[in-house]
Design an enzyme around this catalytic site. Structure first.
Site, PDB file in Angstrom:
ATOM      1  N   CYS A  66       0.836  -1.205   0.000  1.00 17.22           N
ATOM      2  CA  CYS A  66       0.000   0.000   0.000  1.00 17.22           C
ATOM      3  C   CYS A  66       0.874   1.260   0.000  1.00 17.22           C
ATOM      4  O   CYS A  66       1.549   1.534  -0.976  1.00 17.22           O
ATOM      5  CB  CYS A  66      -1.003  -0.039   1.164  1.00 17.22           C
ATOM      6  SG  CYS A  66      -2.348   1.152   0.986  1.00 17.22           S
ATOM      7  N   HIS A 103      -3.831  -4.801   0.216  1.00 18.93           N
ATOM      8  CA  HIS A 103      -3.323  -5.368   1.468  1.00 18.93           C
ATOM      9  C   HIS A 103      -3.412  -6.885   1.404  1.00 18.93           C
ATOM     10  O   HIS A 103      -4.479  -7.458   1.672  1.00 18.93           O
ATOM     11  CB  HIS A 103      -4.143  -4.848   2.659  1.00 18.93           C
ATOM     12  CG  HIS A 103      -3.894  -3.420   2.969  1.00 18.93           C
ATOM     13  ND1 HIS A 103      -2.848  -3.004   3.770  1.00 18.93           N
ATOM     14  CD2 HIS A 103      -4.535  -2.301   2.574  1.00 18.93           C
ATOM     15  CE1 HIS A 103      -2.861  -1.688   3.865  1.00 18.93           C
ATOM     16  NE2 HIS A 103      -3.874  -1.235   3.131  1.00 18.93           N
ATOM     17  N   GLU A 117      -2.317  -9.025   3.433  1.00 19.34           N
ATOM     18  CA  GLU A 117      -2.588  -9.585   4.764  1.00 19.34           C
ATOM     19  C   GLU A 117      -4.062  -9.512   5.133  1.00 19.34           C
ATOM     20  O   GLU A 117      -4.497 -10.104   6.118  1.00 19.34           O
ATOM     21  CB  GLU A 117      -1.727  -8.875   5.830  1.00 19.34           C
ATOM     22  CG  GLU A 117      -2.161  -7.489   6.238  1.00 19.34           C
ATOM     23  CD  GLU A 117      -1.825  -6.380   5.245  1.00 19.34           C
ATOM     24  OE1 GLU A 117      -2.137  -5.213   5.549  1.00 19.34           O
ATOM     25  OE2 GLU A 117      -1.243  -6.670   4.172  1.00 19.34           O
TER      26      GLU A 117
END
Length: 196
Positions: free
Chosen positions: A77, A178, A180
């Site tokens: 990001c 993202h 994750e």
């Protein structure tokens, strides 16, 4: 494997560390130069403002280290955005200058800013990052600034306009989304990065 998450004071450190743990590896969140220099893989996460992340990296004397990094590094990001040379954020700020692109405020007319939620990623260049990930798979985005298509673009996303969602130059990788927070596809992408 020695895996380091650079402590930028603005990132999803715990969820990233947890995702890496799910894959079977331990990682360390640190701003210690020696640990970063000895890492085999490096993550550069970022959420929030380019100004604050650059200020933090300068205060920790990590700017030159990252610019001269020979280890595989994945910017996430804001961490991807600061790999460029300039961001329009905060009236304009010089960033790391590793890749020759600028970061611009999204100026969409018909879709809300920030760009929040799930969107498709269209890989346009074959890359080991996409191993076992289908074309046009969904990843989770949360951003108001983006990077236009450029020489380092290896995947794109369309949100009223098409922008770079994944970039690569040598050992420097970046994802606008993202991983994750992107479920199975995100876990696969992080595993792919660790296996490069």
């Amino acid at each position: 494997m020695k895996i380091v998450i650079i402590d930028t004071s603005c990132g999803n450190f715990c969820s990233l560390k947890s995702t890496i743990k799910k894959i079977g590896f331990n990682s360390e969140i640190t701003n210690n130069k020696d640990l970063i220099l000895n890492a085999e893989k490096i993550f550069l996460p970022g959420v929030g403002s380019a100004n604050s992340i650059i200020k933090k990296l300068k205060s920790d004397n990590l700017v030159k280290l990252i610019q001269n990094c020979k280890t595989d590094i994945l910017g996430i990001c804001l961490g991807m955005q600061i790999l460029g040379k300039y961001s329009e954020e905060n009236g304009g700020i010089s960033t790391l200058g590793i890749l020759n692109y600028s970061v611009n405020l999204m100026n969409n007319k018909y879709t809300p800013i920030p760009h929040m939620g799930w969107n498709k990623v269209n890989n346009i260049v074959t890359s080991p990052l996409f191993h076992n990930i289908n074309q046009n798979s969904y990843f989770y985005f949360s951003h108001s600034y983006n990077i236009n298509i450029n020489d380092y673009t290896i995947a794109t996303t369309n949100y009223e306009k098409v922008f770079s969602s994944v970039i690569q130059k040598r050992n420097f990788f970046g994802v606008q989304f993202h991983p994750e927070r992107s479920g199975i596809n995100g876990i696969q992408l992080i595993e792919n990065f660790l296996n490069i």
